[in-house]
Every structure is written in structure tokens, then in C-alpha cells.
Design a protein around this motif. Structure first.
Motif: not given
Length: 236
Positions: A8-12, A97-101, A120-124
Motif C-alpha cells: 500500500v505504501s507504494d501507491v498511497m 474506521a475501516l483502515t489498512v496498514h 478508499r481506505l485510510p492508511v494507518v
């Protein structure tokens, strides 16, 4: 064996529009319009995500603005009626919240979005602090990968292991994300394994085969790049 998948960090996106619990209804609508987004993370403290306000959370105010719902509707739409009377983000938000790492794979993020039907998803991080946002469009960026990059990874990570020379002679071609393996191999029973491994390469749209066993006739097969039948792809 296989190369590391994109995470996820590659594209967020690291620049995120967010609001606090006390944000007013009109402020929320204005931010959505200005940022051209359909949902906003709700933060407290130093940036911990406590909820998300989406367009769906705002619509009940318009839906029930001039109506007097009957008792059946009141019981069936209790949550929506509560949101129709809400005036702050804290009252409107969906929580937790529905989130993703950030280190989740793109496949994991895609499954979460699909199951929850969100865009969309918040990244935490591990303590729930906001790091970014990832959208459906972000997850599709891997399909913009150059064909030759895909071909090189397939040669290096799949063909060299499953069909090593000199016992096999396999050519790899990629066009618009569709991978074609052709040539002669020692054991055609490895084709289903190859199908799964090639499909797992980032950016692959489809997998096709035009392979023959040494001493046999040439045959071909197609393995769609999804789950299900492609797991059992074999030469027909």
C-alpha cells in the motif's frame, strides 16, 4: 522465490484531507467538494483515525429533510434517521474506521475494499495514526507497469525455476499485460503452477501458453488472471 509484491505504501497518497470530530456538516460537504473525494477520515488527538464520514453518511439529511417517516421506517432506518439529525462529524461518522496498514499488499487492500464496498481506505500505523489514503484508482496503478518489466520478472522469478535450461526452452512475451509462454518443456504438469505464479506478478492481466512437452506435439492453453479456473489451468 517470487519477487516482493507491491504494498500500500507504494501507491498511497500521503496528502490527505481529514477532519476533526467537531467539524460541522457544511464544512464536511465543502471539503468533499474542494478535494473531490467521497469520504473523509475523522481524526482526534495528534492524528489518530477514529472514524470516516462518507457521502452515504450525509445523504439521510436530504432524504428525510421534509418527510415524516412512519413507525416501520423509523425502526428499519434508525441509524439513518439519527444521521439525518446529526450536525458534526462525530455524530455522522462510521466508527470504528475501516483502515489498512501501509505494509499490506495491494491484494489485501483490494479485498478489504471489495468486501466493505468502499472506494478508499485510510492508511494507518500500528497505533492508528493516519499515514495516507489509498483509493481504488491507486490499486490499479500496477497495471500501468511496462510490458518488458513484467517479462523480465516472469523470466527471472518463474521460468528460470520451473523450466530451467537446457532441459526446457521457454520464451516469454508480454503485450498489454498479457503474458505468453511458448516453447518446449520437460513436464507439462507444471503448467498450472506456472499459471498461478505468473498471475501473481504485479501488472499481469492474463496468462497464455503455447507449450509442448519434449517429444510431444505443440498445445496451448489460456489461464485467466483471476481466481478460480486459472488455479487448474493446464494444456488441453
Amino acid at each position: 522465490m517470487h519477487g516482493s509484491p507491491h504494498i500500500v505504501s507504494d501507491v498511497m497518497s500521503e496528502t490527505v484531507a481529514a477532519i476533526g470530530r467537531e467539524a460541522a456538516f457544511k464544512e464536511i460537504v465543502r471539503m468533499m467538494q474542494d478535494w473531490k473525494v467521497s469520504a473523509l477520515p475523522v481524526l482526534e488527538g495528534e492524528g489518530r483515525v477514529v472514524g470516516v464520514v462518507s457521502e452515504a453518511d450525509l445523504l439521510p439529511k436530504e432524504e428525510f429533510r421534509d418527510s415524516d417517516p412512519d413507525r416501520h421506517t423509523q425502526l428499519r432506518r434508525l441509524s439513518d434517521l439519527a444521521k439525518a439529525g446529526a450536525v458534526t462529524a462525530g455524530e455522522l461518522m462510521t466508527s470504528p474506521a475501516l483502515t489498512v496498514h501501509a505494509d499490506a499488499t495491494l491484494a489485501q487492500a483490494a479485498r478489504t475494499m471489495a468486501h466493505a464496498k468502499v472506494k478508499r481506505l485510510p492508511v494507518v500505523d500500528d497505533v492508528g495514526m493516519l499515514q495516507g489514503i489509498v483509493s481504488r484508482a491507486d490499486l490499479l496503478k500496477v497495471f500501468l507497469r511496462d510490458d518488458e518489466d513484467i517479462a523480465e520478472e516472469v523470466r527471472r522469478e518463474v521460468v528460470s525455476y520451473l523450466f530451467p535450461a537446457p532441459t526446457s526452452a521457454v520464451r516469454v512475451a508480454v503485450r498489454d499485460g498479457v503474458v505468453t509462454l511458448s516453447g518446449r518443456i520437460r513436464d507439462t504438469s507444471l503448467v498450472p503452477v506456472a499459471a498461478r505464479l505468473v498471475r501473481a506478478v504485479e501488472g499481469v492481466v492474463n496468462v497464455e501458453f503455447n507449450l509442448a512437452e519434449h517429444g510431444g506435439s505443440s498445445e496451448s492453453a489460456t489461464a485467466p488472471s483471476g481466481h478460480g479456473k486459472s488455479e487448474n489451468a493446464s494444456l488441453s
